[in-house]
Design an enzyme around this catalytic site. Structure first.
Site, PDB file in Angstrom:
ATOM      1  CG  HIS A 189      38.022  48.039  44.110  1.00  0.00           C
ATOM      2  ND1 HIS A 189      38.671  46.857  43.875  1.00  0.00           N
ATOM      3  CD2 HIS A 189      36.723  47.812  43.843  1.00  0.00           C
ATOM      4  CE1 HIS A 189      37.792  45.948  43.480  1.00  0.00           C
ATOM      5  NE2 HIS A 189      36.601  46.511  43.455  1.00  0.00           N
ATOM      6  CG  ASP A 315      43.481  41.202  43.621  1.00  0.00           C
ATOM      7  OD1 ASP A 315      43.509  41.843  44.684  1.00  0.00           O
ATOM      8  OD2 ASP A 315      42.452  41.040  42.954  1.00  0.00           O
TER       9      ASP A 315
END
Lengths: 434, 317
Positions: A189, A315
């Site tokens: 991330h 997600d």
């Protein structure tokens, strides 16, 4: 895993799309014993095994089941948000046949025993395939590397700190180096937390007007730049978990041109919405990383179309009512997405921004290739993880009908076009829309 | 004097959540009404019965003695039963959410809620969950509509009209809801608005808010009619927005020397509470050009006008 049906099954008169082989044609798909036997024109007329059940698809699409590279499932530890069972129900309804769950559980997936637990729970309760990513650092704390070799052997498909960046560059460098010995994939991330600060949405004029603290794009690009330098140094396999802005695409393009072992994902939300969708402080649109500008959104779509961005992921991040019915600053980030990912992607196809083949490649074959999974294709011999969908079927998203335990979808009450009619995992039907 | 009930069109809405979206007639209508309340407040007998029988709850999630008192006096002068609730210490610490608080309060049937909250958008969220009228008394860095209205009233009474004026808003624009509301309001009324601040204290995209942006105090104040100072939120100093109070005062503190760049008849305003010696020098704060005390007086009148106007939308009004 569901048991395999014995009778061969022929999907006839379908639009067969196999992104792994760049195939998009009118034809048939024959499956038997849980695997794909044949994809071709006129299988029916050429003769099929005795007892074959024939399904007339009437021109609807038959494609590989989707492989979702980023879903947050609450099990173990936050089963009130989502269990492996409920997530798999949602996945099946959305055409996702493999969920890659994230290690941000309680306890985190940072030990082979927890990987084993997840796989066993999935085997016993889930109706689609579940493969965990393991934590890259112990306790997701960003201080010590996990047992990458043992975790991989236990069944972890990649290593990540989930929705957090590893800020310690030395540790990240070592992890990339060590992971290379196991050909392990590191998924990262990319968001510098010190630049995120107290930010809650994209930095810019709209955030200023709402009086919300902004998150600048450089929070992402600086971390991505750093990572690209470390990948160049170490040659470890690297995947950017969730890119959101045009600037990052330039960084990614340079890295790919330089031949670095780098791939990237974008979430369906960042392809579907922009910062203005936050509107009057609507917390269903509070995401991490935040929704960016329309220019960024269009650039991301173009990057999927060109193949610069490899993967589109859901997600999926279920948040219960109590964490969303708060002020925008206090609300948790995240939206569910397993059930809507394909329909939302088809919006882009209908808008002429993506070909169906390209969309399905980003949703199934590419993530399977990156993760080294044998799915995501209709190639003979591959597991019969298949979806049948009507790309034109209109429907209205009613949150109560969703199978996720949480209903925090930004597509609340949205008009969708295209829905999954049937989902098969290893040849067994796990979802059917009537 | 007599106070005619305002026509419902003075404020064509149930809540006052921000200046954003208010029309020119709504703003001027509120200011006209507030003018009448200024006169009333200067009389010996200050009470009206417009809100008699009504319950006004001042719900403050963030401490603010000044604004809360102003709303309390305003409500009482209109005859309301006023209750003050400070929530930052009790229920919220026990895990109660804003919406829980709203639902609980709603069950007590208040008529008007005056709400301050540290988060942008919180007051609008609460307004969706209650049946009564809601006034935003400041939400995060978003809006503070009655402050902007009282500033406009103060300016209008001293300068006659607001269009054609140049107003310089100086200081911590980034964290200021007062600045946001004032920029929208002053633009609607036709003023020329400038903001003056170090870039670290300016929100992104500020130049598209209809303002001229200055980083130099002297340039920003040149020929201004109104100098509106903002409080430097010293609790933000930890974020290193400015290196020190001393340096900030040197470049951005309003002292007599800098004020001389503005027009000779320029007026100085500050929403309070002031940090003397940080954003404003005492000699200016207490000087002849200062309107700071008058702003406090106008605050009560503006809040009476807002309460009055909203009460016209209450059931059985």
């Amino acid at each position: 895993m569901p048991v395999t049906e014995n009778r061969p099954l022929l999907f006839a008169n379908a639009r067969v799309v196999d992104p792994a082989r760049e195939l998009d044609f009118s034809g048939d798909v024959l499956i038997a014993d849980g695997v794909i036997r044949e994809t071709a024109r006129g299988i029916a007329s050429a003769g099929v095994p005795e007892g074959t059940q024939v399904v007339d698809c009437r021109g609807r699409v038959v494609a590989p089941g989707l492989v979702d590279m980023r879903a947050f499932v609450g099990e173990p530890g936050a089963e009130h948000r989502e269990t492996l069972a409920s997530a798999s129900q949602a996945a099946a309804a959305g055409g996702v046949t493999t969920i890659v769950c994230q290690p941000e559980t309680d306890p985190p997936i940072d030990d082979p025993a927890v990987v084993d637990f997840v796989l066993r729970r999935a085997r016993d309760t889930a109706i689609v395939r579940v493969r965990p990513m393991a934590a890259l650092t112990k306790g997701l704390a960003g201080r010590e590397m996990t047992e990458i070799g043992l975790l991989g052997a236990a069944g972890a498909v990649a290593f990540t700190n989930g929705a957090q960046s590893v800020t310690n560059a030395q540790l990240f460098r070592r992890a990339l180096t060590y992971a290379r010995d196991f050909d392990a994939l590191i998924v990262h991330h990319t968001e510098d937390p010190s630049l995120v600060g107290a930010g809650t949405m994209n930095e810019g004029e709209f955030a200023s007007r709402l009086g919300l603290a902004g998150i600048p794009r450089v929070a992402e690009t600086i971390m991505l730049e750093r990572d690209m330098r470390l990948v160049a140094l170490t040659r470890g396999r690297y995947h950017a978990a969730s890119l959101t802005c045009a600037d990052s695409l330039q960084v990614l393009a340079r890295a790919k041109e330089a031949g670095l072992p780098v791939t990237a994902s974008v979430s369906i939300n960042h392809l579907s919405f922009n910062e203005f969708d936050v509107g009057a402080f609507r917390t269903f649109f509070k995401l991490s990383p935040p929704l960016r500008s329309e220019t960024d959104r269009l650039a991301l779509i173009e990057a999927v179309a060109s193949g610069l961005i490899d993967v589109v992921m859901s997600d999926h991040n279920p948040q219960d009512v109590e964490t969303k019915r708060l002020t925008f600053s206090e609300a948790a980030a995240g939206a569910i997405g397993l059930e809507t990912m394909l329909s939302a992607g088809l919006r882009l196809v209908h808008a002429g921004k993506l070909s169906l083949l390209r969309l399905l490649r980003a949703l199934s074959s590419r993530p399977a290739e990156i993760l080294g999974l044998p799915v995501g294709t209709l190639r003979p011999g591959a597991p019969a993880d298949i979806i049948v969908f009507d790309p034109d079927e209109p429907w209205l998203l009613v949150p109560a009908d969703l199978k996720s335990r949480c209903k925090n979808t930004p597509f609340d009450e949205a008009r969708m076009e295209g829905r999954v009619l049937r989902t098969l995992v290893a040849g067994r039907t796990v979802y059917e829309y009537f | 004097m007599t106070l005619e009930p305002p026509s419902p069109s003075v404020l064509n809405r149930r809540h006052l959540l921000g200046i954003e979206g208010l029309s020119y007639p709504e703003i001027t209508g509120l200011l006209d009404l507030a003018d009448e309340y200024v006169a009333l407040n200067r009389q010996v007998e200050k009470k009206r019965a417009i809100l008699r029988g009504r319950t006004q709850v001042n719900l403050f999630f963030e401490a603010s003695t000044r604004t809360q008192s102003s709303f309390e006096i305003a409500g009482k002068r209109l005859g309301a039963d006023v209750m003050n609730m400070s929530v930052n210490s009790s229920s919220m610490k026990k895990g109660e959410t804003l919406i829980d608080t709203a639902v609980t309060l709603n069950a007590m049937h208040p008529d008007i809620l005056v709400v301050r909250h540290q988060d942008s958008g919180a007051v609008a969220l609460l307004a969706r969950k209650v049946d009564c009228s809601v006034i935003n008394a400041g939400d995060g860095a978003h809006e503070h509509p009655t402050q902007a209205l009282l500033d406009a009233l103060t300016i209008r009474r001293n300068k006659g009209a607001i269009d054609q004026l140049t107003v310089a808003i100086c200081g911590d624009i980034l964290h200021s809801r007062v600045a946001r509301s004032n920029i929208i309001l002053l633009n609607t009324l036709g003023a020329r608005v400038r903001v003056v601040a170090p870039t670290t204290l300016l929100p992104g995209g500020i130049e598209r808010f209809g303002v001229e942006v200055y980083r130099d105090m002297r340039e920003g104040l040149r020929d201004a009619d109104i100098v509106m100072m903002l409080r430097l939120q010293r609790e933000r100093m930890n974020g290193s927005f400015v290196p020190s109070v001393r340096e900030y005062f040197h470049y951005y503190g309003l002292d007599p020397a800098k004020l001389r760049y503005a027009k000779p008849d320029a007026l100085v305003m500050h929403p309070g509470p002031m940090n003397r010696g940080v954003e404003i020098d005492s000699s200016v704060a207490d000087g002849a050009q200062s309107l700071i005390n008058e702003q406090v007086e106008m605050g009560v009148a503006v809040r009476m006008a807002a309460l009055d106007a909203l009460s016209r939308h209450l059931p059985n009004a």
